[in-house]
Design an enzyme around this catalytic site. Structure first.
Site, PDB file in Angstrom:
ATOM      1  N   ASP A 351      15.076  69.055  46.665  1.00  0.00           N
ATOM      2  CA  ASP A 351      16.321  68.446  46.191  1.00  0.00           C
ATOM      3  C   ASP A 351      17.258  69.492  45.593  1.00  0.00           C
ATOM      4  O   ASP A 351      18.434  69.565  45.937  1.00  0.00           O
ATOM      5  CB  ASP A 351      15.994  67.384  45.129  1.00  0.00           C
ATOM      6  CG  ASP A 351      16.402  65.991  45.583  1.00  0.00           C
ATOM      7  OD1 ASP A 351      16.815  65.851  46.749  1.00  0.00           O
ATOM      8  OD2 ASP A 351      16.310  65.060  44.775  1.00  0.00           O
ATOM      9  N   ASP A 411      14.817  58.511  45.641  1.00  0.00           N
ATOM     10  CA  ASP A 411      14.758  58.511  44.182  1.00  0.00           C
ATOM     11  C   ASP A 411      13.999  57.296  43.650  1.00  0.00           C
ATOM     12  O   ASP A 411      13.717  57.213  42.452  1.00  0.00           O
ATOM     13  CB  ASP A 411      16.173  58.541  43.601  1.00  0.00           C
ATOM     14  CG  ASP A 411      16.934  59.771  44.048  1.00  0.00           C
ATOM     15  OD1 ASP A 411      16.294  60.822  44.208  1.00  0.00           O
ATOM     16  OD2 ASP A 411      18.152  59.678  44.279  1.00  0.00           O
TER      17      ASP A 411
END
Length: 496
Positions: A351, A411
């Site tokens: 990420d 997420d």
């Protein structure tokens, strides 16, 4: 195994960047009684012109549509047609300031430049155009067409730029959806684990249970391989987005329909009514499950057809997305805390690298992750791997790039796998859900921290940067405090 191959699609969509400082609103008013009004997105340069923050201080001008010209020469328009008017022309080969100087010399009060491509920042060399004081703004050509259709040919317009809201309450809805999905997915995984432990006492029932279950267990090696595949697929999407986006849409429709079926079938299974069956090829199936399958397929097809309908399609996407995340958290099992640490740690680096490091590598200085999530090179199709909730606060961002608050499936799924492992460990050790509750609370705290940083920095954040430390540290502290770290690290009963 098919479900595991889809997880990479849920990892790319992040909280996208908030609007740039130079986005504003064009407020248009028709000539009817009462007048019909509508707002449109504009891009302007705050170094060239200062727009009022509210409509109270804004001055209206009559709009003259000259989109048949690019205004690179004063000879392109009749004399006197621009006098005291707001003028809209097409984007052409000459610069913005050259157009503005011509429009200002012909008496225009405002210059709008219509663009058929993606709106971008207005930047020219102002040194040679210090005499140009005319307000200049870039607007979508489709918005000019819509303005004529909705408001008619006689339109009055003005420009203003309201301040960005400090907080949008759509974030509360995003928070509730995320925490609910993670908590329910972890609980469902624990229920399945409890049923497996009960079935273990009976060999016949255990064999039936294994045939019924469709679970995938990750080992540390497969975790590393999986993250490598994620990186490769993200880069491929960046370069071949306009083709691969339709592959992702197709995969999402198939996976979300199957996930919605699995979620609803689990609920229907608890209802002791409507259990009539039909026999086909020596197999029996409940009629209600056939109708359920038709309903789930229809829901996915309806979303695929109307996915760009902003008024209501987001509701269907969120329902399908929540079902996808729930089914994934329940189906994909982490065998021990060691695998959880490897997976979450590598995806955290994944990420951060693709959000913060890649801008130093790409030619246009843009983040690969953000470009893919937003649709690179102005592509109108978006990846369906986010939870979407309409923004509730009125601002330029609502009209320009982000009418929705977004949270990527990754997420939810990635920390959810750790929450699910904690719940199964609670079941195996009969620890009164202490791991599960602690990890769920840590996830909620991480989400709040993400939103706080998002509001302070005014830019997109990789949510895993905050969710991963919160959940991993909390789980480790609970295991250390209970003197169960060795068992928690290695797992207790999985044979991979």
């Amino acid at each position: 195994m098919g479900a595991a191959g889809l997880l990479w699609a849920a990892l790319w969509a992040l909280l996208l960047p908030l609007v740039a400082a130079d986005e504003g609103i064009l407020h248009a008013s028709g000539s009817g009684v009462p007048p019909v009004t509508k707002d449109y997105c504009i891009i302007y340069n705050s170094n060239w012109v200062s727009l009022p923050k509210t409509l109270d201080n804004a001055t209206f001008s009559s709009l003259e549509n000259l989109t048949s010209t690019v205004l690179c020469s004063s000879a392109e328009v009749p004399s006197g047609i621009m006098k005291d008017k707001a003028v809209v022309v097409m984007r052409g080969n000459c610069t913005f300031l050259e157009k503005a100087r011509i429009a200002q010399s012909l008496g225009a009060k405002m210059l709008l430049i219509a663009s058929k491509s993606r709106l971008s920042a207005i930047s020219d060399n102002k040194t040679d155009f210090e005499d140009v004081t005319l307000p200049i703004a870039l607007i979508r050509y489709n918005d000019i067409v819509d303005m004529q259709l909705v408001l008619g040919n006689e339109v009055n317009v003005t420009l203003y730029s309201p301040p960005l809201p400090e907080f949008d309450y759509s974030m509360v809805v995003i928070f509730l959806i995320a925490v609910f999905t993670v908590a329910l997915g972890g609980y469902w995984s624990g229920v399945a684990e409890l049923e497996n432990l009960k079935a273990a006492a009976s060999p016949g029932e255990r064999e039936t249970r294994w045939k019924k279950e469709e679970n995938v267990t990750f080992t540390p090696v497969t975790v590393i391989l999986f993250v490598v595949i994620c990186c490769v697929m993200l880069v491929l999407l960046y370069f071949f987005y306009k083709w691969l986006v339709y592959v992702i849409i197709s995969v999402f429709c198939l996976a979300s329909a199957m996930s919605l079926y699995n979620c609803l079938a689990a609920l229907i299974g608890e209802i002791p009514f409507g259990q009539c069956r039909i026999t086909c090829s020596n197999k029996t199936i409940e009629v209600r499950l056939i109708f359920l399958a038709i309903f789930c397929i229809a829901a996915a097809v309806v979303w695929a057809v109307f996915r760009n309908e902003d008024r209501w399609a987001w509701i269907l996407q969120d329902i399908l997305g929540v079902a996808f995340c729930l089914n994934f958290i329940k189906t994909l099992k982490m065998p021990n805390f060691k695998s959880c640490v490897i997976l979450l740690g590598l995806l955290l680096l994944y990420d951060v690298f693709f959000v913060f490091i890649t801008p130093f590598i790409t030619k246009n200085g843009a983040s690969i992750m953000v470009e893919v999530a937003a649709g690179p090179f102005g592509n109108s199709e978006k990846l369906p791997v986010v939870i979407r909730v309409p923004r509730l606060e009125h601002s330029a961002s609502t009209l320009c790039d982000l009418p929705f608050s977004l949270l990527g499936f990754g997420d939810i799924i990635v920390p959810g796998l750790l929450v699910a492992y904690c719940r199964r460990f609670d079941v195996q050790t009969r620890s009164s859900s202490v791991y599960y509750i602690s990890c769920t609370i840590a996830y909620a705290v991480g989400m709040v921290l993400t939103f706080i940083v998002l509001a302070l920095m005014k830019m997109g954040q990789p949510a895993l940067l905050y969710l991963v430390p919160c959940t991993l540290i909390t789980s480790s502290l609970v295991a250390w405090r209970r003197k169960e770290m060795k068992k928690f690290w290695k797992g207790s009963s999985y044979q991979v």
